[in-house]
Structure formats: C-alpha cells, structure tokens
Design a protein around this motif. Structure first.
Motif, short mmCIF file in Angstrom:
data_model
loop_
_atom_site.label_atom_id
_atom_site.label_comp_id
_atom_site.label_asym_id
_atom_site.label_seq_id
_atom_site.Cartn_x
_atom_site.Cartn_y
_atom_site.Cartn_z
N LYS A 264 -3.07 -3.44 3.21
CA LYS A 264 -3.38 -2.07 3.66
C LYS A 264 -2.15 -1.38 4.27
O LYS A 264 -2.26 -0.52 5.15
CB LYS A 264 -4.53 -2.06 4.66
CG LYS A 264 -5.85 -2.53 4.06
CD LYS A 264 -6.28 -1.62 2.91
CE LYS A 264 -7.65 -1.99 2.34
NZ LYS A 264 -7.59 -3.04 1.33
N ASN A 265 -0.97 -1.74 3.79
CA ASN A 265 0.27 -1.11 4.23
C ASN A 265 0.38 0.27 3.59
O ASN A 265 0.53 0.39 2.36
CB ASN A 265 1.46 -1.99 3.84
CG ASN A 265 2.78 -1.49 4.38
OD1 ASN A 265 3.02 -0.29 4.48
ND2 ASN A 265 3.64 -2.43 4.74
N GLU A 266 0.36 1.33 4.39
CA GLU A 266 0.36 2.70 3.86
C GLU A 266 1.66 3.05 3.14
O GLU A 266 1.68 3.91 2.28
CB GLU A 266 0.11 3.69 5.00
CG GLU A 266 -1.32 3.68 5.53
CD GLU A 266 -2.32 4.18 4.49
OE1 GLU A 266 -2.01 5.17 3.78
OE2 GLU A 266 -3.40 3.57 4.37
N HIS A 267 2.74 2.38 3.52
CA HIS A 267 4.00 2.63 2.82
C HIS A 267 3.89 2.26 1.34
O HIS A 267 4.41 2.96 0.47
CB HIS A 267 5.13 1.82 3.48
CG HIS A 267 6.50 2.20 3.03
ND1 HIS A 267 7.62 1.48 3.32
CD2 HIS A 267 6.94 3.26 2.29
CE1 HIS A 267 8.68 2.05 2.79
NE2 HIS A 267 8.30 3.12 2.15
N TYR B 155 -0.97 -3.54 -1.53
CA TYR B 155 -1.71 -2.65 -0.63
C TYR B 155 -3.12 -3.17 -0.40
O TYR B 155 -3.62 -3.18 0.73
CB TYR B 155 -1.77 -1.23 -1.20
CG TYR B 155 -2.68 -0.33 -0.38
CD1 TYR B 155 -2.23 0.28 0.77
CD2 TYR B 155 -4.01 -0.14 -0.75
CE1 TYR B 155 -3.07 1.08 1.55
CE2 TYR B 155 -4.87 0.64 0.02
CZ TYR B 155 -4.39 1.25 1.17
OH TYR B 155 -5.23 2.02 1.94
N LYS C 236 1.23 2.43 -0.45
CA LYS C 236 0.44 3.48 -1.10
C LYS C 236 1.33 4.67 -1.45
O LYS C 236 1.23 5.22 -2.56
CB LYS C 236 -0.70 3.91 -0.18
CG LYS C 236 -1.60 4.98 -0.78
CD LYS C 236 -2.77 5.31 0.15
CE LYS C 236 -3.70 6.35 -0.48
NZ LYS C 236 -4.86 6.65 0.41
N ARG C 237 2.21 5.07 -0.54
CA ARG C 237 3.10 6.19 -0.82
C ARG C 237 4.02 5.87 -2.00
O ARG C 237 4.29 6.73 -2.85
CB ARG C 237 3.92 6.55 0.43
CG ARG C 237 3.10 7.17 1.55
CD ARG C 237 3.98 7.84 2.59
NE ARG C 237 4.80 6.89 3.31
CZ ARG C 237 4.42 6.21 4.38
NH1 ARG C 237 3.19 6.36 4.86
NH2 ARG C 237 5.25 5.39 4.99
N GLU D 290 6.64 4.89 9.48
CA GLU D 290 5.89 4.54 10.68
C GLU D 290 6.82 4.11 11.81
O GLU D 290 6.72 4.58 12.95
CB GLU D 290 4.88 3.42 10.36
CG GLU D 290 3.69 3.85 9.53
CD GLU D 290 3.98 4.00 8.05
OE1 GLU D 290 3.08 4.43 7.30
OE2 GLU D 290 5.12 3.68 7.62
#
Length: 689
Positions: A303-306, A299, A308-309, A389
C-alpha cells in the motif's frame, strides 16, 4: 579460434554521408530500424532467400549486422561506417550485407549472438557477424570504430580468398561449441526443491544485493523485473520480511532515480551508475510493461502510495507516447535526439528557473539540481532526494500541498519539453511486447480498479485477436502500416497466451480462455522438442537457420519456456488436461538445480517453483450471485489462487457438475483435492485459510 585479427576498439567521429536520393533494398521494409539504413551506400539486403542465394552464387561471405532502432551505438556505427561511401564500397565488393532488426527477428539474433559470445566472450548491439554463404558464423563482434572495421573487412575478404579452409574450420568449431551449449541445456538435472533449498537459493542471490541502492551491486544497473517479481512472490509465500525490504528498497531507489522520467513518466532502459541516476535513455515497451506490473503488485502488498503514482504516471506515458489509435503499443523511444544522447530529458538550472518560477528552489532541491549540473556539460538529470512523503515531512509541508506543487511543476516542464525535438519512435508493433503491456494494464486494474486500465487491455486484446492471430491458432510477430508479417516465435505465443488467460481471470469472458488453449495446442504441435522437456524458440514451419535454439534462462524478460510452463499449469486446471500440468511441473523441476544455484538467471523458473511448491487453490463460483461473490473474494488478493466464475451454464471442463439451479455455489479445491461446496463467502474464506 581466429585471434589474429581481434582488434582493440576505441571511439571515433563520423565522416561522409551519402545523398538521400539513393536507396537500397531496405526501402521496402516496414521496420523503422531497417528503414533508418535504407539510404546507406551499403547494398543492404533484408534477411531472406535472395541474400543467401546471392552469397552462394557470387561465392561471398555474409556480413550480418544486427541492431534495433533505439540502440545508441548502432546509430554511431551507422554514422561512422555505413554512411561512408569508401567503407560501403569495401563491404559491397567483398560481402553480401544483411541488416536485421533484432526485435523483429530475435531468432536470427540468438544464433549469431551465441556465436559471437562463444568466440569473443562478449556480446551486445550493434552485433556484426561474418558467416559462410550457408549462414555458418565464422567471426564477429559488436561496435567497431571505422579504422578497425575497414581493417577487419579487408583481412576477412583476403582470408576467404587465400585460406578458406581456416574459415571453414572456424565455422565448424563455432557450430560444435554452440551445439555443446545447447545439449548441456537438455541435460539439466531433474530434482524436487525443498523449502530449505529455496532459502539457500535466495541467500545466494542476496550475496549480490546492493544494500544501499537496491538491485544488485555494480554498474550498469538494470531493473530486472523478473527477479523483482520472484523476490516479491518468495517474500509473500514465506513471510520473509528481509527479502521484502530489499525489494522495496530497489523499487524506491529506481523510482527516485534518473532512470525514472519524473517529468513524463516511464523508465529508461538502465542506469550507467550504481545510484540509478544517469540512464541509457531509450525507453522500451517491454521494460515499462513489466515495471508497471511489479509496482502494481508491490502496491497491493505494501500500500505504498509512491508505487501507485509510478504506475499511473507510467501508464500516462504509455498512452501519450507509445499507443496507436488502434489500441496497439509501439516498441520504443530512441535514446538520442538531435544526435545527442539524453538531450530531450536533461535540463540546465537556467532552463528550470525560467519554467518553474517561484517553485524553482523547492523543486530544484527535490530533484537534486545544481547550478553546475549534476551530469555532464552543465545539465541536470532529475533525481529525487526522497519520496514525496519523506521530503514534505522534512520540509514541514503538508503532503497534499507539496504534491500539488510537484504536479504543477512537472506539468510545466512536460509542456516545455514537448517543444523540443523528440527522440525517434520505433512504431512497429510486436505481439509479445504488446501482450506484456496488456498484462501490465490488467495488473494495474487488479491493484487499483481503474476501469480505463481494463478498457485499454481489452482494446489491445481485440487488436491482437484481429490483426496478429490467425484462425488456426498461430500468431504473427510484427505489425506495421496495416501489414502483419513474420511468423510468431515462442515468446509471442507464451506472453499472448498468458495475457489472454489473465483477461479471462478479470473479465470471465470464456473466449479469451478458448483462444489461449488454441494457441497452446499450436505450440505443442509446432514448437515442442521431442528429445527434451522444452520448446524450441522457432516453429517447425519456419525456414531453418544455422541452429534451432531454445530460450530457457530468464533475462530482463522471462524466458519463453518458463512462461509456457506457467501457461500449461493454469490451462490444465481450466480444461482438465492433466498432461499440461505434468509437462509444466516436469519443466520446472528440470530447472530446480539452476534455480538453487543461479537463481538470478532463472528467476521466473524460481517464481514458478515457489507457486508449484506452495498450496495451490482453485476457487470455482457458479450461479446468479457469482459476480458479487467473486468480487469479494478477489478483493482479498490471496496468494496462488486460480478463479473461475460463471453465472450461467458453461461448457468449460472446470464447471462440469458444478451448477445448481437457482443457487450460487462456491467450490474450493487445494492441490486437486476438493472440499464440499458452500454457499456463502464467509464459508469459502474459512476453506481458503
């Protein structure tokens, strides 16, 4: 080799069970795996002097059966054979039977796994190995169906009585073969590795990449977080977008697959297919800890939000299901519930409709649900067709709207699932695996700055310090029910030292660094092999086994030797101990040939060599504004930078001569060559470029 009784294996169903009123010596153990066998009619012993002495006194072969609590086929063999009174009588009459939890005693597992792999060309769990009364292995295998197991027991018992010389010869041959492998490890060629050779190493590894599903070609598919971290560091150090893309493909596909628990968070052990869909459903602490680390670091890079989840959901799973009130972490969750693998996690379409209501069509499409079931027996294992996304875009939905529906639906399924009979919990606490999870929380904190992650890490660090660490710098391996037991092995030390170093790097509480050095000095005194560059897996203080092993190649978990090499390198900077760095670099260079040619199996060594062969910066900040300056610099997530910070005078060698009264100073060094100190972050950034 003894080949006359190598049996063709197939699967059968279980038979007779014994009464729960009976018990054997395992009833006094704390390991959940050993306790599972405490009511077998087999007269099981735990590993120890009593069993070994009995074998010598009664002149019987040892039968050493090794497994772990979450192992599916361990349960199958127990039900089929070890719970059967007829089978148990044959075992009891002819052998001294020892049960071993491989997670508590990996040293024993290493000895007999190597022997079985040498004899049969394969290994796994359950591991069943027969040995002479002195512990020397003579034959073994993994899972045996009941009829084959009975036949093997009778043949070995007869052979021991009628032709013992053949078994002694076999034991000698196995010993010689294992020692030959061990000595080959000690003859690794020392060499430096160049940038071009790194590229060749990665290219060789890439030949096995699965360009569709990520990871490596074939099935079963294991996440291999150590390999993923090697690929990440290599790609960042060399600006290699092709390798970074494969890493992202692997992380994306794993997080979309059924190996990831979309309802409750966390990863299963591995998938049985190429698409990461159908897992072997046990959830291990060591897998999830390392995957939290790699997703956190990925991440930071992408900066891939997936990602982070995935980190947040996995840590919620850890907190909910694998964390004790004391802040320690349990070992694993079983694959089975109600005697059926995966039953806890699978859904029929009818169940999903009942729980999801109007959201069912959308969620069913997202999770690849079919009316007939996407697995076996009409059930579905949830697997997302795309990340949130992409799916919301395809469906022309606002991302936040879809994420809201998805969160509501997952919570509904989690609530429904909580009413099912749960898989078994292995609630023993292992220092090495706890250290990996502690480090995972720190990596997540570094990526997301969520204070609860740091709090969990600190609580676990205090638990290890208070319950696993002795005053002389030695560690216990295992803890349960208030009892610490078994001397620590090299991985317990290496991972705990690594976690404590990182605790210092994020809190700058010097106590963690002092404890890390104390443990390191204990390792140097008690684990070092004077005839090679490496450390033994067991301490010289422990009772000897048939062989004293060294763990060098990296697997799902990095080898304890590669982890110790990194620790030595970092501590050499903090404590001005050049001998530490010399040994670390020597260890890594000894492995360079293997990294070049077999990088997949020496991935953590490869990662270390990337670091050792890249510019290594040391940034020391002292003075009243040190915390603020540090926060600004660490926020850049620079590669291969070691930080030290103190607002007040410190006795750590790294701070010697670096305090100027009333001023905040930043010292930037590269490869032991230091620039003039500066007093602003902007100036420090120029020096770090």
């Amino acid at each position: 080799m003894l080949i006359s009784f190598i049996l063709l294996l197939s699967f059968t169903t279980c038979t007779t069970k014994m009464s729960d009123t009976n018990s054997n010596r395992l009833i006094h153990e704390t390991s959940p795996y050993l306790l599972q066998h405490a009511h077998n009619p087999v007269d099981w012993y735990p590993w120890g002097a009593e069993a070994l002495e009995k074998a010598k006194n009664e002149d019987k072969l040892l039968l050493i059966s090794i497994g772990y609590s979450a192992c599916h086929w361990c349960h199958v063999m127990e039900h089929e054979s070890f719970e059967d009174s007829v089978v148990a009588k044959i075992m009891n009459d002819n052998f001294v039977c020892i049960k071993v939890d491989r997670e508590e005693r990996p040293d024993i597992d290493q000895v007999y796994m190597d022997a079985v792999q040498l004899m049969t060309g394969r290994g796994g769990w359950p591991l069943n190995c027969f040995a002479l009364p002195d512990g020397s292995p003579v034959y073994g295998g993994t899972y045996f169906r009941k009829t084959d197991w009975i036949s093997l027991l009778k043949q070995l018992a007869k052979l021991y009585q009628s032709d013992r010389t053949k078994l002694i010869q076999q034991a000698n041959a196995v010993h010689d073969g294992v020692m030959k492998q061990e000595k080959a490890q000690d003859r690794y060629e020392k060499t430096d590795i160049t940038h071009e050779e790194f590229k060749i190493s990665i290219s060789k590894m890439a030949e096995g990449f699965d360009s569709v599903n990520g990871g490596f070609n074939g099935a079963p598919k294991f996440p291999m977080p150590s390999v993923l971290e090697y690929l990440l560091e290599y790609s960042l150090a060399n600006a290699d977008t092709t390798i970074l893309q494969h890493l992202q493909l692997s992380l994306n596909k794993m997080a979309m697959g059924g190996i990831y628990d979309h309802v409750g968070g966390g990863f299963s052990r591995y998938s049985t297919d190429e698409e990461w869909h159908i897992p072997h459903f046990e959830k291990m602490l060591y897998d999830n800890s390392q995957l939290v680390s790699i997703y956190s670091k990925a991440y930071t890079a992408t900066k891939n939000e997936h990602y982070k989840r995935v980190v947040y959901e996995t840590l919620q799973f850890i907190q909910r299901e694998l964390t004790s009130d004391e802040g320690a972490f349990y070992a694993s969750l079983d694959a089975d519930s109600e005697g059926e693998e995966g039953k806890f996690y699978a859904w029929t379409a009818k169940e999903l409709k009942e729980h999801l209501g109007n959201n069912y069509p959308l969620i069913a499409e997202f999770y690849s649900v079919t009316a007939a079931g996407n697995w076996e027996n009409g059930v579905n294992v949830l697997k997302s067709v795309a990340n949130a996304e992409q799916f919301s875009m395809d469906k022309k939905l606002l991302l936040n709207d879809f994420l809201g529906i998805l969160e509501t639906s997952d919570n509904q399924l989690l609530s429904a699932r909580s009413k099912r009979i749960r898989p078994g919990l292995d609630d023993k606490i292992l220092s090495s695996w706890n250290a990996l999870m502690l480090k995972a929380y720190l990596d997540a904190y570094q990526a997301f700055e969520t204070k609860t992650f740091l709090d969990a890490a600190l609580k676990n660090g205090r638990f290890i310090q208070g319950n696993m660490l002795k005053s002389n710098g030695s560690l216990y391996r295992s803890y349960k029910n208030g009892e610490s037991k078994i001397n620590g092995f090299l991985d317990d030390y290496s991972f705990t030292i690594s976690a404590f170093i990182e605790l210092y790097q994020l809190t700058f509480d010097e106590e963690w660094l002092v404890l890390a050095k104390k443990m390191t000095d204990h390792v140097l005194m008690n684990f070092e092999d004077s005839e090679s560059d490496f450390f033994f897996y067991t301490s010289k203080e422990d009772a000897p086994l048939a062989q004293r092993k060294k763990e060098i190649s990296d697997n799902v978990i990095p080898s304890s030797n590669s982890s110790m090499a990194e620790n030595l390198f970092l501590l050499s900077n903090y404590f001005s101990e050049p001998s530490y760095a010399d040994k670390a670099i020597q260890m890594a260079n000894t492995m360079a040939f293997e990294v070049q040619n077999h990088g997949r199996f020496y991935s953590n060594w490869g990662r270390l060599l990337v670091e050792f062969n890249s510019p290594h910066k040391e940034v020391v900040i002292t003075g009243p504004d040190a915390v603020r300056f540090l926060h600004e610099l660490q926020g850049l997530h620079a590669f291969n930078v070691l930080y030290a910070m103190s607002e007040q005078e410190s006795q750590l060698p790294i701070f010697e001569g670096r305090f100027v009264k009333g001023k905040t100073m930043i010292y930037v060094c590269e490869n032991q060559s230091c620039k003039l100190p500066v007093s602003t972050v902007a100036e420090a950034l120029k020096l770090m470029q």
